[in-house]
Enzyme design. Structure first.
Site, PDB file in Angstrom:
ATOM      1  N   PRO A  62      34.873  27.219  57.145  1.00 47.14           N
ATOM      2  CA  PRO A  62      34.523  26.839  55.785  1.00 47.14           C
ATOM      3  C   PRO A  62      33.382  27.642  55.193  1.00 47.14           C
ATOM      4  CG  PRO A  62      33.627  25.296  57.372  1.00 47.14           C
ATOM      5  CD  PRO A  62      34.035  26.520  58.109  1.00 47.14           C
ATOM      6  N   GLU A  63      33.583  28.050  53.964  1.00 49.79           N
ATOM      7  CA  GLU A  63      32.498  28.582  53.157  1.00 49.79           C
ATOM      8  C   GLU A  63      32.271  27.579  52.022  1.00 49.79           C
ATOM      9  OE1 GLU A  63      33.056  32.779  52.291  1.00 49.79           O
ATOM     10  OE2 GLU A  63      34.391  32.981  53.984  1.00 49.79           O
TER      11      GLU A  63
END
Length: 266
Positions: A2-3
């Site tokens: 995840p960003e």
DNA sequence: ACGAGCGCCTGTCGGC
DNA sequence: TGCCGACAGGCGCTCG
């Protein structure tokens, strides 16, 4: 995994499921998940606290509880799942929170890099982060000044969470390509006009990522579609959409880095 | 101050 | 087919 856009997507989903729920008990399945406090203290003191809100700061999921704050960082392979009581836990679940509404929260984390903090002082964890890229006070002028304060390669600088908080490998490659900037360009040599374009590019790729509910890549599918809109990431040897030159992949700061050698001159 | 290298982990993929 | 290294959406540490 995840960003910023993926974490934002998860947070928006959790907001529907978690606010107002009370935590009835906690199972810690991989002790090193918890940075602080000691497991016994954690399991005892989180019981009975309710979840007041669900927030995001950079790539951190922030859950202010009635007394303390629970902070979760998913790192590379983390995800948060809500399941009904009675549903079996999964192989990679590292932390379970049993909720008052007949569900439980599972922090899934295959590679065990993810971390959780339970603290009365969230600023101890979040205090040194750089600006939030989509906030109103992160302006092109802010970015320009901060770039001038360093003599660093652009890509590692954008990935540095003290410099700017929330960018990761995919969105950094995409933003640099959109701005026609080489990942190894030195930050202090960036001109005002380029900084303004980079600022606009960062906001654009993050906003589009959120609009598409993040990117779903590899075996972890969470329903996001941004993988269909990538211009360089994962496109090694494929033609640049702007000029047709094959996208190159190299290593920059130990991270796979995709760029167009024609559009992004050093 | 900066950048390279490594460690932390599990899983998948490509080359031989 | 099987093995083995490279690599994966992150980050903190040491060292020069």
């Amino acid at each position: 995994m995840p960003e910023l856009p993926e974490v934002e997507t998860i947070v928006r989903r959790l907001r529907k499921d978690l606010i107002g729920r009370k935590i009835e008990s906690a199972d810690l399945l991989w002790d090193r998940t918890l940075v602080t406090p000691k497991p016994a203290h954690f399991k005892k003191n989180i019981v009975g606290q309710s979840i007041d809100s669900v927030k995001r700061r950079a790539k951190y999921i922030v859950l202010p509880l009635s007394v303390d704050t629970l902070i979760i960082h998913l790192r590379m392979s983390g995800d948060i799942l809500i399941r009904k009581d009675g549903e079996a836990i999964h192989k990679h679940d590292r932390l379970i929170l049993h909720l008052s509404d007949g569900h439980y929260l599972a922090f899934s984390n295959m590679r065990k890099f993810g971390r959780v903090w339970f603290t009365p002082n969230p600023e101890d964890v979040l205090g040194k982060l750089g600006p939030e890229p989509l906030s109103d006070d992160f302006t092109a002028e802010t970015l320009y000044k901060r770039l001038k304060n360093h003599k660093r390669q652009l890509k590692p600088l954008l990935l540095d969470q003290h410099f700017l908080a929330g960018m990761g490998n995919i969105y950094t490659d995409e933003a640099l390509h959109l701005a026609d900037l080489h990942p190894l360009s030195k930050s202090d040599l960036i001109r005002w006009k380029q900084a303004e374009i980079l600022w606009r590019s960062i906001r654009k790729v993050l906003e589009e990522g959120i609009r598409q509910n993040g990117a779903s890549i590899d075996w972890i599918y969470r329903g996001g579609d941004f993988q269909n809109y990538l211009h360089v990431y994962g496109r090694k040897d494929e033609p640049c959409f702007k000029c047709g030159t094959p996208i190159q992949k190299t290593m920059v700061g130990q991270r796979g880095t995709h760029f167009c050698p024609q559009c992004q001159k050093f």
